[in-house]
Design a protein around this motif. Sequence first.
Motif, PDB file in Angstrom:
ATOM      1  N   ALA A  79       0.827  -1.209   0.000  1.00 19.52           N
ATOM      2  CA  ALA A  79       0.000   0.000   0.000  1.00 19.52           C
ATOM      3  C   ALA A  79       0.858   1.254   0.000  1.00 19.52           C
ATOM      4  O   ALA A  79       0.564   2.234  -0.714  1.00 19.52           O
ATOM      5  CB  ALA A  79      -0.925  -0.010   1.224  1.00 19.52           C
ATOM      6  N   PHE A  80       1.927   1.238   0.776  1.00 18.19           N
ATOM      7  CA  PHE A  80       2.828   2.389   0.862  1.00 18.19           C
ATOM      8  C   PHE A  80       3.506   2.648  -0.488  1.00 18.19           C
ATOM      9  O   PHE A  80       3.644   3.792  -0.921  1.00 18.19           O
ATOM     10  CB  PHE A  80       3.880   2.124   1.940  1.00 18.19           C
ATOM     11  N   ALA A  81       3.915   1.567  -1.161  1.00 13.29           N
ATOM     12  CA  ALA A  81       4.617   1.701  -2.435  1.00 13.29           C
ATOM     13  C   ALA A  81       3.708   2.230  -3.534  1.00 13.29           C
ATOM     14  O   ALA A  81       4.077   3.166  -4.265  1.00 13.29           O
ATOM     15  CB  ALA A  81       5.204   0.348  -2.846  1.00 13.29           C
ATOM     16  N   PHE A  82       2.514   1.667  -3.661  1.00 15.48           N
ATOM     17  CA  PHE A  82       1.658   2.059  -4.781  1.00 15.48           C
ATOM     18  C   PHE A  82       0.927   3.372  -4.526  1.00 15.48           C
ATOM     19  O   PHE A  82       0.629   4.106  -5.480  1.00 15.48           O
ATOM     20  CB  PHE A  82       0.701   0.924  -5.135  1.00 15.48           C
ATOM     21  N   ASP A  83       0.657   3.680  -3.268  1.00 14.39           N
ATOM     22  CA  ASP A  83       0.163   5.024  -2.992  1.00 14.39           C
ATOM     23  C   ASP A  83       1.271   6.040  -3.283  1.00 14.39           C
ATOM     24  O   ASP A  83       1.010   7.136  -3.790  1.00 14.39           O
ATOM     25  CB  ASP A  83      -0.289   5.156  -1.538  1.00 14.39           C
ATOM     26  N   MET A 103       3.438   5.732  -5.557  1.00 12.95           N
ATOM     27  CA  MET A 103       3.448   5.843  -7.012  1.00 12.95           C
ATOM     28  C   MET A 103       2.504   6.954  -7.466  1.00 12.95           C
ATOM     29  O   MET A 103       2.857   7.787  -8.310  1.00 12.95           O
ATOM     30  CB  MET A 103       3.032   4.500  -7.615  1.00 12.95           C
ATOM     31  N   ALA A 104       1.298   6.979  -6.890  1.00 14.48           N
ATOM     32  CA  ALA A 104       0.340   8.032  -7.231  1.00 14.48           C
ATOM     33  C   ALA A 104       0.798   9.392  -6.708  1.00 14.48           C
ATOM     34  O   ALA A 104       0.715  10.410  -7.416  1.00 14.48           O
ATOM     35  CB  ALA A 104      -1.040   7.687  -6.662  1.00 14.48           C
ATOM     36  N   TYR A 105       1.295   9.412  -5.482  1.00 16.41           N
ATOM     37  CA  TYR A 105       1.716  10.674  -4.866  1.00 16.41           C
ATOM     38  C   TYR A 105       2.838  11.327  -5.666  1.00 16.41           C
ATOM     39  O   TYR A 105       2.796  12.528  -5.968  1.00 16.41           O
ATOM     40  CB  TYR A 105       2.176  10.404  -3.433  1.00 16.41           C
ATOM     41  N   PHE A 106       3.850  10.531  -6.033  1.00 17.20           N
ATOM     42  CA  PHE A 106       4.981  11.087  -6.762  1.00 17.20           C
ATOM     43  C   PHE A 106       4.713  11.213  -8.254  1.00 17.20           C
ATOM     44  O   PHE A 106       5.525  11.780  -8.984  1.00 17.20           O
ATOM     45  CB  PHE A 106       6.235  10.256  -6.497  1.00 17.20           C
ATOM     46  N   GLY A 107       3.579  10.695  -8.708  1.00 23.50           N
ATOM     47  CA  GLY A 107       3.149  11.002 -10.062  1.00 23.50           C
ATOM     48  C   GLY A 107       2.572  12.395 -10.150  1.00 23.50           C
ATOM     49  O   GLY A 107       2.767  13.110 -11.141  1.00 23.50           O
ATOM     50  N   VAL A 108       1.879  12.809  -9.093  1.00 20.67           N
ATOM     51  CA  VAL A 108       1.231  14.121  -9.066  1.00 20.67           C
ATOM     52  C   VAL A 108       2.187  15.226  -8.636  1.00 20.67           C
ATOM     53  O   VAL A 108       2.221  16.306  -9.252  1.00 20.67           O
ATOM     54  CB  VAL A 108       0.012  14.083  -8.109  1.00 20.67           C
ATOM     55  N   LEU A 109       2.974  14.987  -7.583  1.00 18.91           N
ATOM     56  CA  LEU A 109       3.731  16.060  -6.942  1.00 18.91           C
ATOM     57  C   LEU A 109       4.724  16.789  -7.856  1.00 18.91           C
ATOM     58  O   LEU A 109       4.741  18.023  -7.861  1.00 18.91           O
ATOM     59  CB  LEU A 109       4.453  15.511  -5.707  1.00 18.91           C
ATOM     60  N   PRO A 110       5.562  16.105  -8.651  1.00 18.22           N
ATOM     61  CA  PRO A 110       6.526  16.847  -9.470  1.00 18.22           C
ATOM     62  C   PRO A 110       5.878  17.770 -10.503  1.00 18.22           C
ATOM     63  O   PRO A 110       6.490  18.750 -10.936  1.00 18.22           O
ATOM     64  CB  PRO A 110       7.333  15.734 -10.162  1.00 18.22           C
ATOM     65  N   LEU A 111       4.642  17.444 -10.886  1.00 16.80           N
ATOM     66  CA  LEU A 111       3.945  18.239 -11.895  1.00 16.80           C
ATOM     67  C   LEU A 111       2.989  19.253 -11.275  1.00 16.80           C
ATOM     68  O   LEU A 111       2.352  20.026 -12.010  1.00 16.80           O
ATOM     69  CB  LEU A 111       3.162  17.314 -12.838  1.00 16.80           C
ATOM     70  N   PHE A 131      10.191   2.466  -5.160  1.00 13.59           N
ATOM     71  CA  PHE A 131       9.831   1.596  -6.273  1.00 13.59           C
ATOM     72  C   PHE A 131       8.607   2.144  -6.996  1.00 13.59           C
ATOM     73  O   PHE A 131       8.559   2.196  -8.232  1.00 13.59           O
ATOM     74  CB  PHE A 131       9.556   0.181  -5.758  1.00 13.59           C
ATOM     75  N   GLY A 132       7.613   2.583  -6.217  1.00 11.79           N
ATOM     76  CA  GLY A 132       6.425   3.177  -6.820  1.00 11.79           C
ATOM     77  C   GLY A 132       6.752   4.450  -7.579  1.00 11.79           C
ATOM     78  O   GLY A 132       6.269   4.673  -8.694  1.00 11.79           O
ATOM     79  N   ALA A 133       7.582   5.301  -6.976  1.00 12.23           N
ATOM     80  CA  ALA A 133       7.970   6.539  -7.639  1.00 12.23           C
ATOM     81  C   ALA A 133       8.760   6.263  -8.918  1.00 12.23           C
ATOM     82  O   ALA A 133       8.631   6.973  -9.915  1.00 12.23           O
ATOM     83  CB  ALA A 133       8.805   7.388  -6.681  1.00 12.23           C
ATOM     84  N   ILE A 161      17.639   4.068  -7.674  1.00 11.05           N
ATOM     85  CA  ILE A 161      18.826   3.870  -6.839  1.00 11.05           C
ATOM     86  C   ILE A 161      18.429   3.619  -5.388  1.00 11.05           C
ATOM     87  O   ILE A 161      19.010   2.774  -4.707  1.00 11.05           O
ATOM     88  CB  ILE A 161      19.767   5.081  -6.951  1.00 11.05           C
ATOM     89  N   ILE A 162      17.407   4.329  -4.919  1.00  9.21           N
ATOM     90  CA  ILE A 162      16.939   4.118  -3.542  1.00  9.21           C
ATOM     91  C   ILE A 162      16.346   2.722  -3.393  1.00  9.21           C
ATOM     92  O   ILE A 162      16.595   2.018  -2.410  1.00  9.21           O
ATOM     93  CB  ILE A 162      15.905   5.186  -3.150  1.00  9.21           C
ATOM     94  N   PHE A 163      15.562   2.308  -4.382  1.00  8.26           N
ATOM     95  CA  PHE A 163      14.932   0.985  -4.335  1.00  8.26           C
ATOM     96  C   PHE A 163      15.971  -0.124  -4.245  1.00  8.26           C
ATOM     97  O   PHE A 163      15.841  -1.069  -3.456  1.00  8.26           O
ATOM     98  CB  PHE A 163      14.053   0.794  -5.575  1.00  8.26           C
ATOM     99  N   LEU A 164      17.018  -0.012  -5.049  1.00  7.65           N
ATOM    100  CA  LEU A 164      18.064  -1.040  -5.036  1.00  7.65           C
ATOM    101  C   LEU A 164      19.067  -0.820  -3.907  1.00  7.65           C
ATOM    102  O   LEU A 164      19.571  -1.770  -3.316  1.00  7.65           O
ATOM    103  CB  LEU A 164      18.802  -1.034  -6.382  1.00  7.65           C
ATOM    104  N   GLY A 165      19.344   0.453  -3.623  1.00  3.97           N
ATOM    105  CA  GLY A 165      20.427   0.765  -2.698  1.00  3.97           C
ATOM    106  C   GLY A 165      20.078   0.712  -1.233  1.00  3.97           C
ATOM    107  O   GLY A 165      20.918   0.310  -0.414  1.00  3.97           O
ATOM    108  N   VAL A 166      18.861   1.107  -0.855  1.00  3.38           N
ATOM    109  CA  VAL A 166      18.521   1.171   0.571  1.00  3.38           C
ATOM    110  C   VAL A 166      18.585  -0.201   1.245  1.00  3.38           C
ATOM    111  O   VAL A 166      19.269  -0.358   2.259  1.00  3.38           O
ATOM    112  CB  VAL A 166      17.150   1.846   0.791  1.00  3.38           C
ATOM    113  N   PRO A 167      17.895  -1.231   0.726  1.00  4.65           N
ATOM    114  CA  PRO A 167      18.002  -2.529   1.409  1.00  4.65           C
ATOM    115  C   PRO A 167      19.439  -3.062   1.411  1.00  4.65           C
ATOM    116  O   PRO A 167      19.903  -3.619   2.406  1.00  4.65           O
ATOM    117  CB  PRO A 167      17.080  -3.438   0.580  1.00  4.65           C
ATOM    118  N   THR A 168      20.127  -2.884   0.285  1.00  8.23           N
ATOM    119  CA  THR A 168      21.498  -3.393   0.180  1.00  8.23           C
ATOM    120  C   THR A 168      22.436  -2.678   1.144  1.00  8.23           C
ATOM    121  O   THR A 168      23.162  -3.313   1.926  1.00  8.23           O
ATOM    122  CB  THR A 168      22.021  -3.229  -1.260  1.00  8.23           C
TER     123      THR A 168
END
Length: 451
Positions: free
Chosen positions: A24-28, A30-38, A156-158, A297-304
């Motif tokens: 839920a956090f990831a896909f919400d 996705m929507a949040y960061f789809g709207v915010l930059p624009l 990942f969503g972003a 980079i955050i998606f791959l880098g943070v857990p690693t």
Amino acid sequence: MKEFIEAFKALRHAPRALWLIIFAFAFDGMAYFGVLPLMKAFLGQDIGISPAIASVWVSIFTCALTGVMLFVGKPTEGYLGIRKSLILALFLSFGGRVLYSSAPWAGGAALLAVSLVIVALGEGILQPVAYAGVKKYTTEKTSSMGFALLYAGLNFGAMLVGPISAHVRTTFDVPYKAGESTLSGFNAVNWVCVGITALTLVVFAIFMTKKVEAQTVSGVAPEKEAGDRENAKKDAPASGKSPFTDARFLFFIFALLPVRTLFAHQWLTMPEYVLRSYPPEIADRMEWLVGSINPLIIFLGVPTLTALTRRFHVLTMMIVGSLVSAAATFLLVPGPHTGMLIAYFVIFSVGEALWSSRFLEYAADLAPEGRVAQYMGVANLPWFVAKMTTGFYSGVMLEHFVPKDGPQSTGTLWLIYGVIAMSSPLALIAASKWLRSGMDTKDSAEMKTAA
């Protein structure tokens, strides 16, 4: 490498609720960061708000969201629990985005204001409750990776929405600019994000049942878990009850305020900087640069990086990470150059990956049982200040140094912002001995209590 593998293996038996919360956090996100930059560009083009004032609108919205996190997140979690709180948050975000996307056709700025309040309520509830959910459904051994995966899921969503946004925006802008449609590219992206939020709400509501919510962490008996929590409450020192009484904690979180302004610039300054200063072949793919490189980079880098640096002191990670992020800004000083822009996003993101999830973990670990959402809200207070202050000057600075028409001085803009950001790692370095002594004292007290 062994620590890396063991950290991931520890999550094998995590309750299903943890994975649904991350979903839920990831896909919400996705929507949040789809709207915010624009958002700023949408307010100017579709609603008719001037660029300088549009920055203030965006700033007030993001500040309101943080305010909700601080004052509404904990009470909502307390009254409704994790499951109902997240369903409510997703429903509010969905309804608010429907109104937001309808504003160009009905209601204008008035409907826009109402929609942003509703979305701020939804997002402001969702984030701290999700943090509390990760805390609830992980153990001491899996907590670091739980928060790392939550943060990675958000990114990942972003990351996913960046290419989608660029394609939708440029496709719908063709008939819009030709006068053949009333749906702009910016608003077409908004409606796509409405659909993403609706899908997230439906999936989470179906699979996050009461039975799933009630499942405990594998290997921990419910009565033992409850007993440990009760003992933790009794043994917690009075000074640990409120973060406002801890001078070290307050200095620690506010020292990161200057570098956090760079994160606000990712949506307040960077999108229009790229659209105004780079050729069409780059500007038409703005979301790939602004919205996807960092999350990838955050998606791959943070857990690693979290798994590989678990034994490093949290303060060390704060200093190194904030220093890397701040230093990356100086790559933009020579002026618009595609290679340097990409290098900036990569290096800035590596710095963020080094400290971001560890900061969330640190704040959550300080919280007494039942007050995680409140502590996470307080930890985000400097973020509230950063978003508020940045929004009130970024629009004016952008119009002065990077006007849409006329000569530009982009290097000066980024030099100023880089100098501001560098004060964060310098402040942490200057106070490192004092901060470290406080953290080490806390760790010693916890070990004695456990013994």
